[in-house]
Enzyme design. Structure first.
Site, PDB file in Angstrom:
ATOM      1  N   GLY A   1     -28.074 -31.407  14.894  1.00  0.00           N
ATOM      2  CA  GLY A   1     -27.964 -32.816  14.510  1.00  0.00           C
ATOM      3  C   GLY A   1     -28.162 -33.782  15.660  1.00  0.00           C
TER       4      GLY A   1
ATOM      5  N   GLY B   1     -16.344 -32.320   1.203  1.00  0.00           N
ATOM      6  CA  GLY B   1     -17.755 -32.678   1.365  1.00  0.00           C
ATOM      7  C   GLY B   1     -18.402 -32.070   2.597  1.00  0.00           C
TER       8      GLY B   1
ATOM      9  CB  ALA C   1     -42.021 -41.348  -0.834  1.00  0.00           C
TER      10      ALA C   1
ATOM     11  CB  ILE D   1     -26.369 -31.894  20.218  1.00  0.00           C
ATOM     12  CG1 ILE D   1     -24.937 -31.948  19.680  1.00  0.00           C
ATOM     13  CG2 ILE D   1     -26.402 -31.398  21.654  1.00  0.00           C
ATOM     14  CD1 ILE D   1     -24.256 -30.580  19.651  1.00  0.00           C
TER      15      ILE D   1
ATOM     16  N   GLY E   1     -24.499 -35.201   9.593  1.00  0.00           N
ATOM     17  CA  GLY E   1     -24.009 -36.541   9.263  1.00  0.00           C
ATOM     18  C   GLY E   1     -25.117 -37.555   9.364  1.00  0.00           C
TER      19      GLY E   1
ATOM     20  CE  LYS F   1     -28.699 -26.405  11.873  1.00  0.00           C
ATOM     21  NZ  LYS F   1     -27.312 -26.636  11.442  1.00  0.00           N
TER      22      LYS F   1
ATOM     23  CB  THR G   1     -26.921 -38.098   3.867  1.00  0.00           C
ATOM     24  OG1 THR G   1     -26.425 -37.767   2.575  1.00  0.00           O
ATOM     25  CG2 THR G   1     -25.791 -38.398   4.796  1.00  0.00           C
ATOM     26  CB  VAL G   2     -30.746 -37.611   7.277  1.00  0.00           C
ATOM     27  CG1 VAL G   2     -31.439 -37.826   8.619  1.00  0.00           C
ATOM     28  CG2 VAL G   2     -29.720 -36.482   7.386  1.00  0.00           C
TER      29      VAL G   2
HETATM   30  N1  HSE Z   1     -25.239 -27.569   6.887  1.00  0.00           N
HETATM   31  C1  HSE Z   1     -25.329 -27.783   8.305  1.00  0.00           C
HETATM   32  C2  HSE Z   1     -23.979 -27.579   8.936  1.00  0.00           C
HETATM   33  C3  HSE Z   1     -25.785 -29.155   8.689  1.00  0.00           C
HETATM   34  O1  HSE Z   1     -22.997 -27.310   8.257  1.00  0.00           O
HETATM   35  O2  HSE Z   1     -23.919 -27.658  10.154  1.00  0.00           O
HETATM   36  C4  HSE Z   1     -27.264 -29.299   8.613  1.00  0.00           C
HETATM   37  O3  HSE Z   1     -27.921 -28.356   9.367  1.00  0.00           O
END
Ligand code: HSE
Length: 444
Positions: free
Chosen positions: A134, A187, A43, A136, A302, A205, A13-14
């Site tokens: 993400g 999702g 890869a 921010i 996302g 984090k 996704t990323v």
């Molecule tokens: N699984 C994380 C969240 C996203 O729900 O914020 C990726 O760090």
């Protein structure tokens, strides 16, 4: 100047987002970076799917080490995740003299000390804006924008999955299990949501933010971690009646004796901006001595929001690639040789030494003297009460009920003191069920 060449490990996704945003905004990004940024190798174990994303002009391999071995590659983006093969590949890329960009918070929170030391020894950069919140730019804000400040505390909603679940529980009055299933269907939550709902992802984090804010090594093993799985709809409702919302916060704070580093559900006054961050959005509040309170808000996950952070790191590296390593921003914002010493003056505190306030819910027998007994124990322990709410027994247990809920908000006290007094209250014969304790943060 020749474009800087990038190899991408993992195009899920990323990775797809990075590829698409880089292609879409190539001209603008090049003008900012001062040179082109080109992904020339990818890869992925699923070569056919990767080819379908990147097209025929980019070399796709199924062996990540082919990228690391390519002398033309300047930067390796690691988007594999986890601490197994990702750790080995990041260390190998560094040893091969590549700069590394990663979104892997788990890897850096657990193995950051080893990885940053290896990168410093080799004179390469490890950039990780996408690892926290993400899209921010909170790492940039802490490492650079707030560099004049003595940071006092950080409190963040840094897991979108749990914030979505808590928002749904509050607005629809639903129980945790029901909302988790809905989050999985939509999702938001992974098939195995353990790291999210148990607070581990948020702890990774906040561990990174703590290191950057206070100039200490990353110490995930010292973080206190509590998720949202035990939260009941009743507590969310009572909190709201008292003027609070319950959020899963990652908190790190400079206290008298050291650094608090913790993740747990927290009551936050409803009037605070951060209490009104709903759904899968993230937000981080940073309190600095010069700047005061600052708030950062946006999408914490996302494809393109996370790609935005990854590409910002690519641009930073493109700009600093030829700079003397001594003149780059240190990985953890403070000069690396000052981190270990700071552990003596700024140890991460055990949870028993954390000072905060509390929400307590006691299921009690609805009879004379119960409230006096409970508040008496708090008074003996020196715990000051901020508010008390008692529901009518009929409302709690149905008509004719002989039990009720007693909700107590306290002022600040040491967690060790609160543990002891909760044990005493629990032993009272009129306390009929395990006591619920949720920490409370005024964030003022
Ligand atoms: N699984 C994380 C969240 C996203 O729900 O914020 C990726 O760090």
């Amino acid at each position: 100047m020749k474009p800087i060449q990038v190899g991408l490990l993992g195009i899920g996704t990323v990775g797809s987002g990075v590829f698409n945003v880089l292609a879409r905004n190539q001209d603008e990004i090049s003008r900012r970076a001062g040179r082109g940024i080109e992904i020339t190798m990818v890869a992925d174990l699923d070569v056919e799917r990767a080819k379908a994303v990147v097209g025929a002009d980019i070399q796709v391999v199924n062996d990540a080490r082919a990228i690391i071995a390519n002398p033309d590659i300047d930067i390796v983006i690691e988007l594999i995740g986890g601490y197994g093969i990702a750790r080995a590949l990041v260390l190998e890329a560094i040893a091969a003299g590549k700069h590394v960009v990663t979104a892997n918070k788990a890897l850096l929170a657990v193995h950051g000390t080893e990885i940053f030391a290896a990168a410093s020894a080799k004179g390469v950069m490890v950039a990780f804006e996408a690892a926290v919140a993400g899209g921010i730019p909170i790492i940039k804000a802490l490492r650079e924008g707030l560099t004049a400040n003595r940071i006092q505390w950080i409190a963040g909603i840094i897991n979108g999955t749990t914030n979505f679940i808590l928002s749904e529980m509050r607005s629809k009055g639903l129980d945790f299990d029901v909302v988790l299933r809905e989050a999985q269907r939509l999702g938001y939550a992974e098939a195995d949501p353990t790291f999210d709902i148990e607070g581990v992802d948020a702890a990774h984090k906040v561990t990174l933010m703590s290191a950057i804010a206070f100039g200490i090594p990353v110490q995930f093993d010292k973080a206190y971690v509590e998720g949202i799985t035990k939260l009941g709809a009743a507590d969310i409702k009572y909190a709201e009646q008292l003027g609070y919302r319950i959020k899963l916060l990652g908190i790190t704070k400079r206290a008298d004796k050291g650094i608090e580093l913790r993740v747990h559900p927290s009551l936050v006054p409803s009037k605070r901006l951060i209490a009104n961050v709903e759904g899968a959005m993230n937000a981080v509040v940073v309190q600095g001595d010069a700047v005061g309170t600052t708030l950062y808000y946006g999408k914490g996950a996302g494809s393109e929001p996370t790609a935005s952070a990854v590409i910002a790191d690519l641009v930073d590296i493109a700009r600093l690639h030829t700079a003397d390593p001594e003149h780059r921003v240190p990985h953890l914002a403070f000069q690396a040789n000052t981190l270990a010493d700071a552990m003596d003056t700024l140890p991460v505190l055990p949870m028993s030494e954390v000072v905060t306030s509390y929400y307590l819910r006691l299921r009690v027998a609805d009879q004379a003297g119960v409230l006096a007994k409970v508040t008496g124990l708090l008074a003996e322990a020196g715990v000051s009460i901020d508010a008390v709410l008692q529901r009518e027994a009929d409302e709690v247990g149905g008509e004719g009920s002989t039990q009720t809920d007693l909700i107590i908000l306290t002022h600040d006290t040491r967690e060790g003191t609160m543990d002891a007094v909760i044990a005493q209250m629990q032993a009272l014969p009129t306390v009929l069920a395990p006591i619920t304790r949720i920490r409370k943060e005024e964030l003022n």
